[in-house]
Motif scaffolding. Sequence first.
Motif, PDB file in Angstrom:
ATOM      1  N   GLN A 199     -32.617 -67.657 -15.877  1.00  0.00           N
ATOM      2  CA  GLN A 199     -33.856 -68.361 -16.203  1.00  0.00           C
ATOM      3  C   GLN A 199     -33.517 -69.705 -16.836  1.00  0.00           C
ATOM      4  O   GLN A 199     -32.467 -69.855 -17.470  1.00  0.00           O
ATOM      5  N   ASP A 220     -35.678 -58.421 -17.974  1.00  0.00           N
ATOM      6  CA  ASP A 220     -36.384 -59.537 -18.603  1.00  0.00           C
ATOM      7  C   ASP A 220     -37.880 -59.393 -18.324  1.00  0.00           C
ATOM      8  O   ASP A 220     -38.318 -59.531 -17.168  1.00  0.00           O
ATOM      9  N   ASN A 278     -40.203 -61.355 -18.766  1.00  0.00           N
ATOM     10  CA  ASN A 278     -40.819 -62.607 -18.332  1.00  0.00           C
ATOM     11  C   ASN A 278     -40.396 -63.014 -16.924  1.00  0.00           C
ATOM     12  O   ASN A 278     -40.838 -64.055 -16.424  1.00  0.00           O
ATOM     13  N   ALA A 279     -39.536 -62.209 -16.290  1.00  0.00           N
ATOM     14  CA  ALA A 279     -39.012 -62.568 -14.971  1.00  0.00           C
ATOM     15  C   ALA A 279     -39.957 -62.084 -13.866  1.00  0.00           C
ATOM     16  O   ALA A 279     -40.320 -60.906 -13.826  1.00  0.00           O
ATOM     17  N   TYR A 313     -29.899 -57.290 -14.784  1.00  0.00           N
ATOM     18  CA  TYR A 313     -30.179 -58.185 -15.906  1.00  0.00           C
ATOM     19  C   TYR A 313     -31.569 -58.803 -15.762  1.00  0.00           C
ATOM     20  O   TYR A 313     -32.350 -58.862 -16.720  1.00  0.00           O
ATOM     21  N   ASP A 314     -31.867 -59.274 -14.573  1.00  0.00           N
ATOM     22  CA  ASP A 314     -33.140 -59.940 -14.356  1.00  0.00           C
ATOM     23  C   ASP A 314     -34.309 -58.959 -14.487  1.00  0.00           C
ATOM     24  O   ASP A 314     -35.369 -59.315 -15.015  1.00  0.00           O
ATOM     25  N   PRO A 353     -35.950 -65.036 -25.602  1.00  0.00           N
ATOM     26  CA  PRO A 353     -36.321 -65.353 -24.217  1.00  0.00           C
ATOM     27  C   PRO A 353     -36.006 -66.785 -23.798  1.00  0.00           C
ATOM     28  O   PRO A 353     -35.930 -67.081 -22.605  1.00  0.00           O
ATOM     29  N   ARG A 387     -33.242 -72.243 -19.668  1.00  0.00           N
ATOM     30  CA  ARG A 387     -33.103 -71.963 -21.095  1.00  0.00           C
ATOM     31  C   ARG A 387     -33.153 -73.259 -21.891  1.00  0.00           C
ATOM     32  O   ARG A 387     -32.650 -74.292 -21.448  1.00  0.00           O
TER      33      ARG A 387
END
Length: 312
Positions: A154, A106, A108-109, A102-103, A78, A156
């Motif tokens: 996000q 995730d 955590n998005a 893609y988002d 992540p 990184r």
Amino acid sequence: MAAVIETHGLTKRYRGGQLAVDRLDLAVPAGSVFGFLGPNGSGKTTTIRMLMGLIEPTAGSATVLGGTMPRAVRTVLPHVGALIEGPALYGFLSGRDNLVRYDSADPNADPRTRAARVASALDRVGLASAAGKKAKAYSLGMKQRLGLAAALLQPRKLLVLDEPTNGLDPQGMREIRALVRALAADGTTVFLSSHLLDEIEQVCTHAAVMAQGRLLIQGPVADLAAGARGRLVVLTPDTGDAARLLKEQGVAGVNVEDERVTGEPPGPDVDLAELNAALVGGGVRVRGFGVERASLEDAFVALTGEGFDVAG
């Protein structure tokens, strides 16, 4: 600086006995732009796949952001953005919708800010105007940009890029290099695999050189280049006479290309001014004379005895 990536004796042997990575000891400092350099087939992508937990090593260990891979995949990834072996895209979806997919994957998005993240990522890689175009109609370079945008959805701690400028035109290459520098300035560690020496030398602070699965050398880019000798350069229209006179003066490795004559730099017992005077006295019209500092290409050739693609 602490190591963001660290490997000890990392080895990958495939079925049939092919040794792709041989006892790799690697240390990537935090905050660096780290160039992972080597010809195609040198083991770069296999190493990256082990670092990302995509394949198991045969022996040795790999630590990424403090977690041992592949055991720590769920906690490490992540915080990592990656573009490996080209992006996987849905051709029937637009560039924007690919990023939305893609988002959405995730956990955590935050879905409430998804549209803003997607728009920002598209803008950062120069695809805002092509956001509504289907991915199957994208050029290779545009697909590379979209894959990079996915890695940037996000913030990184670590960005891993495998040949990020593949398929890009010179302007696209410059833009991606500028983006990499900006990310590093913001505190992101960038691990950049490439077979382009010029790319590594322009953008990276540190580098490692791989060949045939083995690590040859690693360290700050400036130190790697400093470990190799530079070259004597004479600019003249009289290349034949210049080459002959340089050889007579004991200069080794003399080479002629257009109006440029190069050779190994003479030792400290040779006065460069006298060498220049010998050329002029021999009737050579000298337009330029001096010793160029060593490049990363010189260092690689000194290490391996061979070169590879140095286009930028």
